[in-house]
Design a protein around this motif. Structure first.
Motif, short mmCIF file in Angstrom:
data_model
loop_
_atom_site.label_atom_id
_atom_site.label_comp_id
_atom_site.label_asym_id
_atom_site.label_seq_id
_atom_site.Cartn_x
_atom_site.Cartn_y
_atom_site.Cartn_z
N THR A 85 0.82 -1.21 0.00
CA THR A 85 0.00 0.00 0.00
C THR A 85 0.86 1.27 0.00
O THR A 85 0.37 2.33 -0.35
CB THR A 85 -0.92 0.08 1.24
N LEU A 237 -1.24 -8.36 5.51
CA LEU A 237 -2.48 -9.12 5.29
C LEU A 237 -3.30 -9.19 6.58
O LEU A 237 -4.52 -9.05 6.57
CB LEU A 237 -2.17 -10.53 4.82
N VAL A 286 -16.27 0.70 4.17
CA VAL A 286 -15.52 0.66 5.42
C VAL A 286 -14.34 1.63 5.36
O VAL A 286 -14.09 2.40 6.29
CB VAL A 286 -15.01 -0.78 5.65
N LEU A 355 -11.06 -12.73 -1.74
CA LEU A 355 -11.15 -13.42 -0.45
C LEU A 355 -12.25 -12.79 0.42
O LEU A 355 -13.04 -13.49 1.05
CB LEU A 355 -9.79 -13.37 0.26
C1 HEM Z 1 -5.97 -2.54 -0.62
C2 HEM Z 1 -10.49 -2.29 1.12
C3 HEM Z 1 -10.25 -6.97 2.48
C4 HEM Z 1 -5.54 -6.99 1.39
C5 HEM Z 1 -7.23 -2.10 -0.32
C6 HEM Z 1 -7.77 -0.80 -0.69
C7 HEM Z 1 -9.02 -0.72 -0.18
C8 HEM Z 1 -9.30 -1.97 0.49
C9 HEM Z 1 -10.00 0.46 -0.29
C10 HEM Z 1 -7.09 0.27 -1.58
C11 HEM Z 1 -6.16 1.17 -0.81
C12 HEM Z 1 -5.57 2.27 -1.67
O1 HEM Z 1 -6.04 2.57 -2.77
O2 HEM Z 1 -4.60 2.88 -1.20
C13 HEM Z 1 -10.80 -3.54 1.63
C14 HEM Z 1 -12.12 -3.91 2.14
C15 HEM Z 1 -12.04 -5.23 2.51
C16 HEM Z 1 -10.69 -5.68 2.24
C17 HEM Z 1 -13.32 -2.98 2.23
C18 HEM Z 1 -13.10 -6.13 3.10
C19 HEM Z 1 -14.38 -5.99 2.89
C20 HEM Z 1 -8.96 -7.40 2.28
C21 HEM Z 1 -8.47 -8.73 2.55
C22 HEM Z 1 -7.13 -8.73 2.28
C23 HEM Z 1 -6.79 -7.39 1.80
C24 HEM Z 1 -9.33 -9.90 3.05
C25 HEM Z 1 -6.14 -9.86 2.35
C26 HEM Z 1 -6.20 -10.88 3.14
C27 HEM Z 1 -5.26 -5.79 0.77
C28 HEM Z 1 -3.94 -5.43 0.28
C29 HEM Z 1 -4.06 -4.16 -0.30
C30 HEM Z 1 -5.47 -3.75 -0.15
C31 HEM Z 1 -2.69 -6.29 0.37
C32 HEM Z 1 -2.96 -3.34 -0.96
C33 HEM Z 1 -2.97 -3.57 -2.46
C34 HEM Z 1 -1.95 -2.70 -3.18
O3 HEM Z 1 -1.54 -1.67 -2.64
O4 HEM Z 1 -1.57 -3.10 -4.30
N1 HEM Z 1 -8.20 -2.80 0.39
N2 HEM Z 1 -9.97 -4.63 1.73
N3 HEM Z 1 -7.93 -6.62 1.81
N4 HEM Z 1 -6.15 -4.76 0.50
FE1 HEM Z 1 -8.08 -4.72 1.01
#
Ligand code: HEM
Length: 399
Positions: A85, A237, A286, A355
């Motif tokens: 991130t 994670l 969220v 996931l």
């Molecule tokens: C990135 C939301 C579940 C791993 C993000 C971002 C959002 C988000 C908004 C983008 C952040 C940005 O643009 O700076 C959510 C929501 C979830 C969720 C609402 C559940 C409802 C998960 C789960 C995992 C995860 C279950 C892994 C087990 C990640 C990772 C990134 C990310 C590793 C960074 C991706 C990158 O920077 O390339 N998430 N997430 N998230 N999320 Fe999720």
């Protein structure tokens, strides 16, 4: 001049009334001040969908490497390596390629039986009570246990993992500018990192069929992840995949309680559950916002932003932008909500989205199967006070 009336002033807290005042204020900002710099913090905020897309689609101008612009923190130490991130291309592309294979819908689909078993166990433990706290009893423990499973951590350590997660996530109860609170968070984080490092070293000598072993062995263009990167990615994670999933399940239950007709429809036709999850990510996301920093001068809407400016992307506002979503304040599980910003957009689009969708779908089905009615009882709902996230800290239901 009344700042509120002009659309400026401070955004009402989500916790005030579950977002109602905040949404009125955001609508005003989209109309009158879509690109606005907050005088005290000097942070710009983008409120319109199209401007947020401009920023997320252009990581060369809107960088995620905020640490480069913060005094003292160089960000290139052992703690930040592997933190997707906070990374820009080309390193982001490489690390994302290395890890993304394990997160496709197909790859995470293999976890379905285990997730279903964990959800059934958690629901089974409270089923005779006739009431539960959705957060404490189900949506908080579920993602920690699932990520533990994914990483191949011993099930015997589940209490340990839950405890670390709880201690790290009690963020809104302590003041992070307080030295004692900061030290407590840093010590907890170090304990967790030491634990993950020990696990990573065991898998290096004896690989198994789990994500840590795959990450240690993964190679793209002759490059592998360093040990620091694997450890920090596992840590990411546990943080990124936990509270997000916890709060979204709670937000779904809360929103269905407010929209009984949609709840009845989804209960009767389980094929509507995926659409219901996407619509909740739009209607009640969220992650309210996320930050970028400008690397060069750029025009957004009618505003000129110089280089080196912190920019907050208001996902919660973009999701209600009337230019992109018809009747945006209506919760409609039949609309095509997939272009919502609840999982972000662009190269940082949520890696764990497949996931999260799987976990949430399984948990909802299990609740529908086990409980013939679900009714929120604990009014007023206790919401988090943190500006970056929106959702209940606890949610009592009767069933
Ligand atoms: C990135 C939301 C579940 C791993 C993000 C971002 C959002 C988000 C908004 C983008 C952040 C940005 O643009 O700076 C959510 C929501 C979830 C969720 C609402 C559940 C409802 C998960 C789960 C995992 C995860 C279950 C892994 C087990 C990640 C990772 C990134 C990310 C590793 C960074 C991706 C990158 O920077 O390339 N998430 N997430 N998230 N999320 Fe999720």
């Amino acid at each position: 001049m009344d700042l509120r009336q002009s659309g400026m002033g401070k955004a009402p807290a989500y916790s005030l009334d579950g977002g109602r005042s905040l949404h009125r204020w955001l609508r005003d900002m989209r109309q009158h001040h879509p690109v606005q710099r907050e005088p005290l913090t000097r942070v710009w905020t983008l409120y319109r969908y199209r401007d947020i897309i401009q920023a997320t689609a252009d990581p060369a101008t809107f960088s995620s490497e905020l640490w480069r612009y913060l005094p003292g923190d160089r960000g290139d130490d052992a703690l930040t390596a592997g933190n997707l991130t906070a990374m820009d291309p080309p390193r982001h592309r490489l690390v994302r390629d290395l890890v993304s294979r394990s997160f496709t819908a197909r790859a995470v689909g293999a976890l379905r039986p285990r997730i279903a078993a964990i959800a059934a166990e958690l629901i089974g433990a409270v089923a005779d009570r006739g009431e539960m706290d959705v957060v404490a009893d189900l949506s908080d423990p579920l993602p920690v246990l699932v990520i533990g499973e994914l990483l191949g951590l011993p099930m015997a350590d589940r209490e340990l993992l839950s405890d670390w997660a709880r201690r790290l996530l009690s963020f809104d109860k302590g003041d992070l500018t307080d030295e004692v609170v900061r030290k407590r968070v840093a010590d907890t984080q170090q304990e967790l990192l030491d634990y993950l490092r020990a696990h990573c070293r065991r898998r290096r000598t004896k690989p198994q069929d789990d994500l840590i072993s795959r990450l240690i062995q993964a190679e793209v263009d002759g490059q592998r992840l360093t040990e620091d990167e694997v450890v920090n990615f596992a840590n990411l994670l546990l943080l990124a995949g936990h509270v997000t999933t916890t709060l979204l399940l709670a937000n779904i239950v809360l929103t269905l309680d407010e929209h009984p007709a949609a709840a009845a429809e989804a209960r009767a036709d389980r094929g509507l559950i995926p659409g219901l999850i996407e619509e909740t990510l739009r209607y009640r996301p969220v992650i309210v916002s996320n930050m970028r920093v400008t690397t060069r001068a750029v025009t957004v809407g009618t505003e000129q932003l110089p280089a080196g400016q912190f920019v907050s992307l208001s996902f919660i506002s973009g999701n209600r932008d009337e230019q992109y979503f018809t009747d945006p304040d209506r919760f409609d599980i039949h609309r095509d909500a997939r272009k919502h910003l609840g999982f972000g957009h662009g190269i940082h689009y949520c890696l764990g989205a497949p996931l999260a969708r799987l976990e949430l779908g399984i948990a909802l089905e299990a609740m529908f199967d086990r409980f013939s009615r679900i009714e929120v009882t604990g009014a007023p709902v206790d919401y988090y006070d943190t500006p970056g996230v929106a959702g209940p800290r606890s949610l009592r239901i009767a069933f």
